[in-house]
Design an enzyme around this catalytic site. Sequence first.
Site, mmCIF file in Angstrom:
data_model
loop_
_atom_site.group_PDB
_atom_site.id
_atom_site.type_symbol
_atom_site.label_atom_id
_atom_site.label_comp_id
_atom_site.label_asym_id
_atom_site.label_seq_id
_atom_site.Cartn_x
_atom_site.Cartn_y
_atom_site.Cartn_z
ATOM 1 N N THR A 86 0.876 -1.184 0.000
ATOM 2 C CA THR A 86 0.000 0.000 0.000
ATOM 3 C C THR A 86 0.913 1.234 0.000
ATOM 4 O OG1 THR A 86 -0.121 -0.185 2.413
ATOM 5 C CG2 THR A 86 -1.981 -1.053 1.155
ATOM 6 N N THR A 122 -1.000 -2.749 5.461
ATOM 7 C CA THR A 122 -1.299 -1.566 6.273
ATOM 8 C C THR A 122 -2.211 -0.638 5.484
ATOM 9 O OG1 THR A 122 0.874 -1.799 7.269
ATOM 10 C CG2 THR A 122 -0.226 0.328 7.554
ATOM 11 N N PHE A 153 3.317 -6.521 12.461
ATOM 12 C CA PHE A 153 4.216 -5.546 13.093
ATOM 13 C C PHE A 153 5.685 -5.899 12.881
ATOM 14 C CE2 PHE A 153 0.209 -5.524 15.431
ATOM 15 C CZ PHE A 153 -0.094 -4.172 15.468
ATOM 16 N N GLU A 156 11.769 -5.340 9.190
ATOM 17 C CA GLU A 156 12.719 -5.944 8.256
ATOM 18 C C GLU A 156 14.021 -6.202 9.010
ATOM 19 O OE1 GLU A 156 13.018 -3.724 4.585
ATOM 20 O OE2 GLU A 156 10.851 -3.447 4.589
ATOM 21 N N LYS A 208 -1.993 -0.701 13.709
ATOM 22 C CA LYS A 208 -0.747 -0.726 12.947
ATOM 23 C C LYS A 208 -0.210 0.677 12.678
ATOM 24 C CE LYS A 208 2.630 -1.852 10.468
ATOM 25 N NZ LYS A 208 2.690 -2.696 9.321
ATOM 26 N N GLY A 261 13.500 5.867 7.760
ATOM 27 C CA GLY A 261 13.131 5.738 6.354
ATOM 28 C C GLY A 261 12.493 4.383 6.158
ATOM 29 N N CYS A 264 7.837 1.837 5.329
ATOM 30 C CA CYS A 264 6.711 1.820 6.276
ATOM 31 C C CYS A 264 6.528 3.110 7.063
ATOM 32 C CB CYS A 264 6.888 0.652 7.229
ATOM 33 S SG CYS A 264 7.036 -0.916 6.359
ATOM 34 N N LYS A 327 18.258 0.814 6.776
ATOM 35 C CA LYS A 327 18.752 0.438 8.108
ATOM 36 C C LYS A 327 19.567 -0.836 7.924
ATOM 37 C CE LYS A 327 15.025 -2.580 9.545
ATOM 38 N NZ LYS A 327 14.096 -2.953 10.585
HETATM 39 C C1 UGA Z 1 8.685 -0.666 11.045
HETATM 40 C C2 UGA Z 1 8.124 -1.027 12.437
HETATM 41 O O1 UGA Z 1 9.182 -1.034 13.392
HETATM 42 C C3 UGA Z 1 7.465 -2.395 12.412
HETATM 43 O O2 UGA Z 1 6.879 -2.672 13.678
HETATM 44 C C4 UGA Z 1 6.388 -2.402 11.326
HETATM 45 O O3 UGA Z 1 5.764 -3.661 11.231
HETATM 46 C C5 UGA Z 1 7.030 -2.066 9.982
HETATM 47 O O4 UGA Z 1 7.634 -0.763 10.073
HETATM 48 C C6 UGA Z 1 5.943 -2.066 8.957
HETATM 49 O O5 UGA Z 1 5.109 -1.148 8.949
HETATM 50 O O6 UGA Z 1 5.824 -3.037 8.197
HETATM 51 P P1 UGA Z 1 10.887 -1.318 9.663
HETATM 52 O O7 UGA Z 1 10.400 -0.338 8.644
HETATM 53 O O8 UGA Z 1 11.370 -2.657 9.238
HETATM 54 O O9 UGA Z 1 9.703 -1.610 10.743
HETATM 55 O O10 UGA Z 1 12.081 -0.603 10.388
HETATM 56 P P2 UGA Z 1 12.441 -0.114 11.850
HETATM 57 O O11 UGA Z 1 13.328 -1.090 12.496
HETATM 58 O O12 UGA Z 1 11.203 0.288 12.566
HETATM 59 O O13 UGA Z 1 13.305 1.189 11.479
HETATM 60 C C7 UGA Z 1 12.715 2.270 10.765
HETATM 61 C C8 UGA Z 1 13.692 3.397 10.575
HETATM 62 O O14 UGA Z 1 13.922 4.086 11.791
HETATM 63 C C9 UGA Z 1 15.061 2.990 10.052
HETATM 64 O O15 UGA Z 1 15.439 3.886 9.028
HETATM 65 C C10 UGA Z 1 15.963 3.127 11.257
HETATM 66 O O16 UGA Z 1 17.284 3.427 10.903
HETATM 67 C C11 UGA Z 1 15.312 4.292 11.981
HETATM 68 N N1 UGA Z 1 15.588 4.332 13.433
HETATM 69 C C12 UGA Z 1 15.185 3.315 14.232
HETATM 70 C C13 UGA Z 1 16.230 5.425 13.973
HETATM 71 O O17 UGA Z 1 16.600 6.370 13.269
HETATM 72 N N2 UGA Z 1 16.463 5.454 15.327
HETATM 73 C C14 UGA Z 1 16.079 4.452 16.135
HETATM 74 O O18 UGA Z 1 16.323 4.533 17.350
HETATM 75 C C15 UGA Z 1 15.420 3.359 15.583
#
Ligand code: UGA
Length: 462
Positions: A86, A122, A153, A156, A208, A261, A264, A327
Amino acid sequence: MKITVIGTGYLGAVHAACMAELGHSVLGVDTRPDRIARLARGEAPFFEPGLSELLTRGIESGRLFFGGSLEDAAAFGDVHFISVGTPQLAGSLAADTRFVEAVVEGLAPHLRRASLVVGKSTVPVGTAARLATTLASLAPAGSAAELAWNPEFLREGHAVQDTLRPDRLVAGVMSTRADVMLRRVYAPIIEAGTPYISTDLGTAELAKVSANAFLATKISFINAMADLCDAAGADVVTLAEVLGYDSRIGHRGLAAGLGFGGGCLPKDLRALLARASELGVADSLRFLGEVDMINTRRREKVVELARQLAGGSLTSVNVAALGAAFKPETDDVRDSPALAVATALHAAGARVRVHDPRAGDNARDAAPQLEHAADVEKAVDDADIVLHLTEWRQYQQIDPLALVAVVRRPVLIDARNALPHRLWQEAGWTIQCMGTGPGLTVAAQDAAPGHGYDEEEMCGCW
Ligand code: UGA
């Protein structure tokens, strides 16, 4: 149970493999034949730790299959999970739900017996109720074909573990029958003690997006504090450590740096804003626009820092960008802060060479105008500035002394505040971090591994 998973992207491929792991018979369906062919061979079409092993195990057990049409899916399964994308609508903040709608419209006419269609994608709140009406009107089985919403939830890079051992399961259902079926699907996970919350469709959809909006807000909060720390000469890494010890706050998601980034968080934040506006409550969620802007400014800030360190102009400056994935532990470059910085530097006249341990191919496809290096040494060769943009563990193990001999100038921007700064400084590097005052502060010296966080948190993961 006999389950189908429609859409085999980051979410669906993992879900299909995990459902087979739980003991169900699973058919994965996708419109992309190349993807299906790879999955059917047990190959993960993207980098996700543990997925290949799970795929192989599922296929060898005879419980996991890929291929076929929506008609085949309808004939095979009793429960159909929808896990198509989505994405953000072009020219709008809203989410594009057309792929989910197409699946329901394509599947429903083939549903001739009792079945449960379960949305995992989502979606904006209200979408599931609309789709339930579509399903009821198109399915030959009538009300015996029912819709439920079961948001996912998973993160990646941790997708397998998050699917098999989630923090919670949420089931948006319209009947006890649907609830019972979903409880059967997830029985081993529920038995292991995972909270299972059954609710209405709208609450499940909101669960979500609001979780992602909250996580994004937390990251932007600490990044806003990073700006304040820069202005005040304070240290955001220590500040985050102190804040995180408050059990109501916690350390996870408090890593200041380049911001969030991926496919999601940014789009879910915007879609929630757009939906709130449609529902007449834009004022209540207006702050999410600020959360988004704080995040975007992180990227601009790194570009500006690079410009300053280059003496005011980026023209013909050699830049090494370490990291392209949004990430660590993924090869996903969708809305990647790292790649956004690299392309902005290139647009400003710099010669940018990118390295990423896993996302190299995707980065090359997404940003062919950049140079792409196969290893760190080639990326930093003759560099005027090295930027650390994605906190891969491999970068934390770099020998900074060895790199001094390779670069033109030993200047580092650690946009993720995650490298062992003391080591780099002792090796002769000038280091600029994010939110640690002008230049490196004393507190930030040991910031990288072992600064009161566990390793996972230092990698910016929840
Ligand atoms: C995120 C959510 O954490 C999941 O719970 C959700 O299911 C998923 O989106 C989704 O909607 O499918 P994800 O996008 O895999 O998961 O990545 P995250 O681990 O959440 O990280 C997101 C971004 O935040 C990355 O760019 C990461 O570098 C950044 N980040 C994370 C920070 O800048 N600081 C932090 O302390 C943590």
